[in-house]
Design an enzyme around this catalytic site. Structure first.
Site, PDB file in Angstrom:
ATOM      1  N   GLN A 158      24.628  74.124   6.736  1.00  0.00           N
ATOM      2  CA  GLN A 158      23.418  74.213   7.368  1.00  0.00           C
ATOM      3  C   GLN A 158      23.312  72.806   8.397  1.00  0.00           C
ATOM      4  O   GLN A 158      23.004  71.755   7.756  1.00  0.00           O
ATOM      5  CB  GLN A 158      22.078  73.998   6.653  1.00  0.00           C
ATOM      6  CG  GLN A 158      20.886  73.906   7.401  1.00  0.00           C
ATOM      7  CD  GLN A 158      19.831  73.228   6.245  1.00  0.00           C
ATOM      8  OE1 GLN A 158      20.029  73.443   5.060  1.00  0.00           O
ATOM      9  NE2 GLN A 158      18.515  73.415   6.541  1.00  0.00           N
TER      10      GLN A 158
ATOM     11  N   GLU B  51      14.773  79.164   2.427  1.00  0.00           N
ATOM     12  CA  GLU B  51      14.975  78.008   1.391  1.00  0.00           C
ATOM     13  C   GLU B  51      13.890  77.893   0.467  1.00  0.00           C
ATOM     14  O   GLU B  51      14.318  77.486  -0.694  1.00  0.00           O
ATOM     15  CB  GLU B  51      15.498  76.785   2.475  1.00  0.00           C
ATOM     16  CG  GLU B  51      15.683  75.585   1.766  1.00  0.00           C
ATOM     17  CD  GLU B  51      15.922  74.497   2.484  1.00  0.00           C
ATOM     18  OE1 GLU B  51      15.292  74.250   3.480  1.00  0.00           O
ATOM     19  OE2 GLU B  51      17.167  73.578   2.135  1.00  0.00           O
TER      20      GLU B  51
HETATM   21  C1  LIG Z   1      21.626  65.518  -1.184  1.00  0.00           C
HETATM   22  C2  LIG Z   1      21.039  65.878   0.296  1.00  0.00           C
HETATM   23  C3  LIG Z   1      21.488  67.138   0.672  1.00  0.00           C
HETATM   24  C4  LIG Z   1      21.225  67.380   2.009  1.00  0.00           C
HETATM   25  N1  LIG Z   1      21.707  68.506   2.577  1.00  0.00           N
HETATM   26  C5  LIG Z   1      21.355  69.115   3.713  1.00  0.00           C
HETATM   27  C6  LIG Z   1      21.909  69.881   4.516  1.00  0.00           C
HETATM   28  O1  LIG Z   1      22.903  70.453   3.958  1.00  0.00           O
HETATM   29  N2  LIG Z   1      21.831  70.389   5.765  1.00  0.00           N
HETATM   30  C7  LIG Z   1      20.706  69.777   6.545  1.00  0.00           C
HETATM   31  O2  LIG Z   1      20.549  69.797   7.733  1.00  0.00           O
HETATM   32  N3  LIG Z   1      20.025  68.569   6.051  1.00  0.00           N
HETATM   33  C8  LIG Z   1      20.315  68.263   4.779  1.00  0.00           C
HETATM   34  N4  LIG Z   1      19.655  67.069   3.979  1.00  0.00           N
HETATM   35  C9  LIG Z   1      18.963  66.358   4.689  1.00  0.00           C
HETATM   36  C10 LIG Z   1      17.563  66.241   4.204  1.00  0.00           C
HETATM   37  O3  LIG Z   1      16.876  67.455   4.941  1.00  0.00           O
HETATM   38  C11 LIG Z   1      16.757  65.270   5.004  1.00  0.00           C
HETATM   39  O4  LIG Z   1      17.227  63.924   4.562  1.00  0.00           O
HETATM   40  C12 LIG Z   1      15.261  65.247   4.736  1.00  0.00           C
HETATM   41  O5  LIG Z   1      14.624  66.104   5.229  1.00  0.00           O
HETATM   42  C13 LIG Z   1      14.496  64.024   5.136  1.00  0.00           C
HETATM   43  O6  LIG Z   1      14.907  63.356   6.212  1.00  0.00           O
HETATM   44  P1  LIG Z   1      15.377  61.777   6.454  1.00  0.00           P
HETATM   45  O7  LIG Z   1      16.381  61.655   5.734  1.00  0.00           O
HETATM   46  O8  LIG Z   1      15.636  61.664   8.085  1.00  0.00           O
HETATM   47  O9  LIG Z   1      14.276  60.836   6.039  1.00  0.00           O
HETATM   48  P2  LIG Z   1      13.005  60.457   6.944  1.00  0.00           P
HETATM   49  O10 LIG Z   1      12.452  61.914   7.813  1.00  0.00           O
HETATM   50  O11 LIG Z   1      13.394  59.368   7.993  1.00  0.00           O
HETATM   51  O12 LIG Z   1      12.049  60.232   5.876  1.00  0.00           O
HETATM   52  C14 LIG Z   1      12.189  58.621   5.263  1.00  0.00           C
HETATM   53  C15 LIG Z   1      10.528  58.682   4.524  1.00  0.00           C
HETATM   54  O13 LIG Z   1       9.840  58.925   5.225  1.00  0.00           O
HETATM   55  C16 LIG Z   1       8.688  59.780   4.738  1.00  0.00           C
HETATM   56  N5  LIG Z   1       8.047  60.533   5.849  1.00  0.00           N
HETATM   57  C17 LIG Z   1       8.829  61.087   7.121  1.00  0.00           C
HETATM   58  N6  LIG Z   1       7.580  61.835   7.665  1.00  0.00           N
HETATM   59  C18 LIG Z   1       6.613  61.739   6.992  1.00  0.00           C
HETATM   60  C19 LIG Z   1       5.305  62.327   7.096  1.00  0.00           C
HETATM   61  N7  LIG Z   1       4.916  62.869   8.181  1.00  0.00           N
HETATM   62  N8  LIG Z   1       4.403  61.810   6.224  1.00  0.00           N
HETATM   63  C20 LIG Z   1       4.625  61.107   5.098  1.00  0.00           C
HETATM   64  N9  LIG Z   1       5.790  60.711   4.904  1.00  0.00           N
HETATM   65  C21 LIG Z   1       6.964  60.860   5.989  1.00  0.00           C
HETATM   66  C22 LIG Z   1       9.677  60.843   3.987  1.00  0.00           C
HETATM   67  O14 LIG Z   1       8.811  61.275   3.076  1.00  0.00           O
HETATM   68  C23 LIG Z   1      10.797  59.589   3.482  1.00  0.00           C
HETATM   69  O15 LIG Z   1      10.257  59.025   2.144  1.00  0.00           O
HETATM   70  C24 LIG Z   1      20.233  66.834   2.810  1.00  0.00           C
HETATM   71  C25 LIG Z   1      19.758  65.405   2.198  1.00  0.00           C
HETATM   72  C26 LIG Z   1      20.139  65.162   0.882  1.00  0.00           C
HETATM   73  C27 LIG Z   1      19.490  64.106   0.392  1.00  0.00           C
END
Ligand SMILES: Cc1cc2nc3c(=O)[nH]c(=O)nc-3n(C[C@H](O)[C@H](O)[C@H](O)COP(=O)(O)OP(=O)(O)OC[C@H]3O[C@@H](n4cnc5c(N)ncnc54)[C@H](O)[C@@H]3O)c2cc1C
Lengths: 368, 403
Positions: B125, B243
């Site tokens: 993905q 999902e």
């Molecule tokens: C083990 C693992 C596997 C993954 N596998 C995939 C994959 O296969 N494919 C893929 O596409 N992605 C994958 N991901 C990515 C995952 O979907 C994202 O890491 C996740 O959606 C969070 O985005 P970010 O890391 O950019 O954090 P951010 O969005 O930058 O978030 C940082 C912090 O801010 C908070 N935050 C952000 N927005 C808000 C809001 N509106 N209200 C309150 N709090 C907020 C979050 O909760 C978090 O605590 C994976 C992640 C992990 C850890």
């Protein structure tokens, strides 16, 4: 697998909800709350009896309707939603269950009185501060007569027939004692939830008879824990609904408080807790109805989850409402009080967590 | 209210159990190197496909068994009972392929579905990016039209399994001058295409399960587009809906194993199983984990009554991840200094608890963070108003951007 209420049960729920909306508005609850002399709402109680609610699960030969425990769970949830100020749990989940589980033929005759609303029950276990333990229990039966003081007893003023835990010979067992006997002195005690009845009862040579064996009290409390969990869930869901409604209407900083994450996440947590409690309670209901040997763990899990959910919802329900939530006029404190009342009524969540661990240990030993 | 198997369910369970026992030697194990485990998992997937146990709920025309969600759960229970881990194909079969089936033209469906079900091809993905995680609609990977083709440039991040995947579902920005949700389009890509570079990321748990994927002038055909140009957001929502139903699977050791560990762990003059604080904390966590599993049965019942599961299914991962984190921390804490040892040979339950403790932070983030899941519950289940947004109605190119 079919892990939900049936269509008939949903029908029963709708009827119950309509009935309680008409007969148990918040004014009825406040009527008991504000009047120290009333143990319960006698009109509502009479109406419940007339609807057949006290007879629901009793066998037909004793004037009952012979329905299942899961049907009773439906009523419990609805009673919990409206904070019904009646001795339903004491009479139906405790006294009637005890009679059905362990009563002799003569004792079971009392079921007719319960069905007809002539008998109100209570269970008298505690004797002072702390969780009761068999080793410390002072109430005693000597020569067929009961001696001792029970404090507090839920529904002890309204009740006519008590289940009393007392020492008898070398055993600690439940006994049936008629509370209208002149040797019984009872008086209301001030309580956290004045919409419900709480008493001090002194037995001074009261005639009594044992019911069931030594294990009955635990088996009985397991069963009651499941049913009371539904009352708690009813209350917790009501708190959630009220808080969500309020959070949509109340504005601060130019927008609804419900669009602020601190409130949003609080309410999301409330929802999660309530769902967790509901799922555990459904499993408890199934274990109860099916006679599963997992009932001890299922009941304890239902109780622990429901106590947590209701307490959180009641507590944070007030917080969500701000200053208005702290007034006597607002209904939030009625749930705060009821959550505490149900928390402590058949042993505290603290004791039930321990009980859950013990039940899981027993189950694990079984599996090995 | 009936928690036991119906006669049909019991018969299905017996069939599944007999099948699994007959193939005891082929069952995947959670141990070994990744490539070895993948090889075993592929073989097992093909055996399941031959016997109608892969993609149990998919229609027969797509190689499924046309079965019920309940049958899928029963089969998985029986697999789990025999120690078979879930791995490798979840994202592809749970999220990418349903999207291909829904949006791709017939001949592509023919081409992809069979090999995916049999474990011959693995999908990943390609959604998240450095500047688009929770706020997925903020993706910046560009797809620019060039005749019948598109040219991709940009970077994806956190792509689980990209290093062993054959294909990926990719969301890209096709028009930066539209508001952010409107300028997106979904594609599938062949990860062997020239210009794609996959770099594994070393994660905090020590392993290497996800990657960053770079796109440098990668040319793909317009035939690889899934859904209309500019409709990528809608397609992404469709993919993610699948999902969430998968989310919240059971994690952690069963209660009986934990009780055995507690009894074997000294605490004061007795054991951890006699310690009031531990007993109480375990009970609280247990009812939440158990509540999640039981909630799934309520969802299944609703499905069997013809209802579609809604966003309420999001509570599973939200609860499970934190409880797993706290429970493993509690068990490890109770070991005293010995708990510091993270060694399969020395640590309790062959290191599973330490593994869980180091993976839990990732579970709380992947597939929707705790915070985002709470927002979803509050807005879509409880109907609370959305937060004000500053970037929703302006061209994406003019929206405020940070790191
Ligand atoms: C083990 C693992 C596997 C993954 N596998 C995939 C994959 O296969 N494919 C893929 O596409 N992605 C994958 N991901 C990515 C995952 O979907 C994202 O890491 C996740 O959606 C969070 O985005 P970010 O890391 O950019 O954090 P951010 O969005 O930058 O978030 C940082 C912090 O801010 C908070 N935050 C952000 N927005 C808000 C809001 N509106 N209200 C309150 N709090 C907020 C979050 O909760 C978090 O605590 C994976 C992640 C992990 C850890």
């Amino acid at each position: 697998m079919n892990f939900d209420f049936s269509e008939d049960q949903e029908h029963l729920r709708n009827e119950a909800r309509r009935f309680l909306e008409a007969r148990c508005g918040i004014g009825v609850v406040r009527g008991v709350l504000d009047d120290g002399a009333r143990s319960h709402d006698a009109d509502l109680w009479a109406a419940l009896v007339e609807q057949g609610w006290t007879a629901l699960t009793l066998p037909e030969e004793h004037g009952g309707l012979g329905m299942g425990r899961t049907d009773l769970c439906v009523l419990a949830e609805e009673l919990g939603r409206v904070l019904a100020p009646v001795p339903f749990a004491s009479t139906v989940y405790l006294l009637a269950e005890a009679l059905m589980m362990a009563g002799t033929a003569a004792q079971r005759e009392r079921l007719k009185d319960i069905a007809a609303g002539r008998c109100i029950g209570c269970i008298a276990i505690a004797e002072g501060p702390g969780e009761p333990s068999p080793a410390r229990l002072a109430a005693e039966v000597r020569g067929g007569r009961l001696h001792g003081v029970k404090l507090p007893v839920v529904d002890g003023n309204a009740a006519t027939l008590a289940l009393v835990l007392a020492r008898n010979g070398g055993q600690v067992r439940l006994h049936l004692a008629d509370l209208t006997d002149p040797s019984v002195t009872r008086a209301p005690v001030d309580t956290l939830d004045p919409a419900r009845d709480l008493a001090r009862i002194a037995f001074d040579g009261t005639p009594c008879e044992p019911i069931g064996d030594e294990g009955l009290v635990d088996r009985l409390l397991d069963r009651a824990a499941v049913l009371i969990a539904f009352e708690q869930i009813g209350g917790a869901d009501r708190c959630l609904e009220t808080s969500v409604e309020f959070a949509k209407m109340r504005y601060a900083f130019g927008r609804p408080i419900g669009s602020q994450q601190a409130i949003k996440h609080k309410l999301a947590d409330m929802y999660v807790n309530n769902q967790i409690a509901r799922s555990n309670a459904y499993y408890g209901a199934w274990a109860l109805e099916s006679g599963s040997d997992e009932l001890p763990s299922a009941a304890a899990a239902a109780r622990v989850a429901a106590c947590h959910a209701y307490w959180y919802a009641a507590r944070e329900g007030i917080q969500t409402h701000g200053g208005i939530g702290f007034t006597w006029e607002a209904d939030q404190h009625l749930h705060y009080r009821r959550a505490l009342q149900l928390d402590m009524t058949i042993g505290s969540p603290r004791a039930w967590r321990d009980r859950l661990f013990s039940a899981l240990e027993a189950q694990a030993d079984e599996e090995l | 209210m009936d928690f036991s198997d119906t006669p049909e369910e019991a018969a299905y369970r017996a069939r599944a159990a007999a099948f699994l026992d007959a193939h005891a030697a082929d069952l995947p194990r959670p141990t070994g190197g990744e490539m070895d485990r993948l090889a075993v998992a592929r073989r097992w997937q093909a055996i399941k496909a031959d016997h109608g146990y892969a993609c149990i709920t998919w229609p027969r025309e797509w190689g499924g068994a046309g079965g019920t969600a309940m049958e899928q759960v029963i089969f998985r229970q029986e697999e789990a009972r025999r120690g078979v881990p879930i791995a490798f194909f979840g994202i592809g079969l749970g999220l990418c392929l349903p999207t291909v089936i829904r949006y791709a033209p017939a001949e592509q469906r023919e081409r992809f579905v069979g090999p995916a079900i049999r474990g011959e091809q693995v999908w990943c993905q390609l959604f998240s990016e450095p500047a688009a995680g929770s706020d997925l609609a903020g993706v910046r990977t560009r797809a620019v039209r060039d005749g019948d083709d598109w040219i991709l440039n940009g970077q994806k991040l956190w792509t689980s399994g990209a290093h062993y995947s054959d294909y990926g579902l990719l969301i890209a920005r096709t028009d930066p001058d539209l508001p952010k949700h409107k300028g997106l389009t979904m594609f599938w890509v062949d990860l062997k295409a020239p210009g794609i570079e996959i770099r594994p990321i070393h994660q905090m748990s020590g392993g290497v399960e996800f990657n960053e994927v770079f796109f440098n002038d990668v040319r793909i055909s317009d035939a690889q587009r899934l859904g209309e140009v500019g409709e990528g957001w809608k397609v992404a929502i469709f993919a993610l809906m699948n999902e969430r139903v998968e989310g919240g699977k059971d994690r952690g050791l069963p209660a009986a194993r934990i009780i055995a560990i507690a009894r074997a762990t000294p605490a004061g003059d007795a054991t951890l199983a006699d310690d009031g604080a531990f007993r109480a904390a375990f009970a609280d966590g247990y009812v939440r984990m158990r509540g999640v599993s039981l909630t799934r049965y309520r969802t299944l019942t609703a499905m069997s009554r013809g209802q579609t599961p809604g966003p309420e299914a999001s509570i599973g991962k939200l609860v499970m991840a934190s409880e797993l984190q706290e429970l493993s921390r509690r068990l490890i804490e109770a070991q005293g200094a010995y708990g510091l040892i993270d060694d399969e040979a020395l640590s309790m339950a062959d290191g599973t608890v330490h593994h869980d403790l180091l993976h839990a932070p990732g579970i709380r983030i992947a597939g929707g963070t705790d915070e985002i899941l709470r927002n979803i519950i509050a807005e879509r289940v409880l109907g609370l108003p959305a937060e004000p947004r500053v970037d929703k109605d302006i061209p994406f190119s003019q929206a405020p951007k940070g790191i």
